[in-house]
Design a protein around this motif. Structure first.
Motif, short mmCIF file in Angstrom:
data_model
loop_
_atom_site.label_atom_id
_atom_site.label_comp_id
_atom_site.label_asym_id
_atom_site.label_seq_id
_atom_site.Cartn_x
_atom_site.Cartn_y
_atom_site.Cartn_z
N LYS A 154 0.81 -1.22 0.00
CA LYS A 154 0.00 0.00 0.00
C LYS A 154 0.85 1.27 0.00
O LYS A 154 0.33 2.35 -0.30
N ARG B 80 0.24 7.56 -7.52
CA ARG B 80 -1.15 7.80 -7.13
C ARG B 80 -1.42 9.29 -7.01
O ARG B 80 -0.50 10.09 -6.85
N GLU B 81 -2.67 9.61 -7.08
CA GLU B 81 -3.13 10.94 -6.74
C GLU B 81 -3.34 10.95 -5.22
O GLU B 81 -3.63 9.90 -4.64
N GLY C 294 -4.66 10.58 -1.76
CA GLY C 294 -5.85 9.91 -1.25
C GLY C 294 -6.34 8.74 -2.07
O GLY C 294 -7.25 8.03 -1.66
N ASP C 295 -5.79 8.54 -3.25
CA ASP C 295 -6.23 7.45 -4.12
C ASP C 295 -5.33 6.23 -3.99
O ASP C 295 -4.19 6.32 -3.55
N GLU C 296 -5.86 5.12 -4.41
CA GLU C 296 -5.09 3.87 -4.48
C GLU C 296 -4.10 3.98 -5.64
O GLU C 296 -4.41 4.58 -6.67
N SER C 297 -2.91 3.38 -5.50
CA SER C 297 -1.93 3.45 -6.58
C SER C 297 -2.43 2.70 -7.80
O SER C 297 -3.27 1.78 -7.71
N HIS D 166 -4.37 -0.96 -7.79
CA HIS D 166 -5.67 -1.14 -8.42
C HIS D 166 -5.61 -2.26 -9.47
O HIS D 166 -6.50 -3.11 -9.54
#
Length: 85
Positions: free
Chosen positions: A32, A37-38, A40-43, A47
């Motif tokens: 994780k 990533r942006e 707050g987003d998942e990489s 994903h």
């Protein structure tokens, strides 16, 4: 361009973990903590890994065009311009 059957075979050969092993890896803090990533987003890779877990759990006879398109991304198979848009 590689056929869908070729892509599915290449995907099966390239993925060197079971769905359960990959899912366990994706649950780790190490997994994780890396990747593009942006905020707050998942990489992107994380994903993709979750999508691979789903694909590994499916019967290939049930693969959709979207499933094969993701397999193409995983194995780096070329696509016709605009095909995946």
């Amino acid at each position: 361009m590689a056929t869908d059957d070729d892509v599915i075979a290449d995907f099966a050969a390239a993925v060197n973990m079971t769905g359960e092993e990959l899912e366990s890896w994706l649950d780790t803090e190490e997994s994780k903590s890396v990747g593009r990533r942006e905020p707050g987003d998942e990489s992107v890779g994380h994903h993709s890994g979750r999508r691979i877990v789903t694909l590994l759990g499916k019967d290939n006879r049930d693969d959709t065009d979207g499933d094969v398109a993701h397999m193409r991304k995983v194995v780096g198979a070329p696509v016709v311009a605009g095909w995946m848009s």
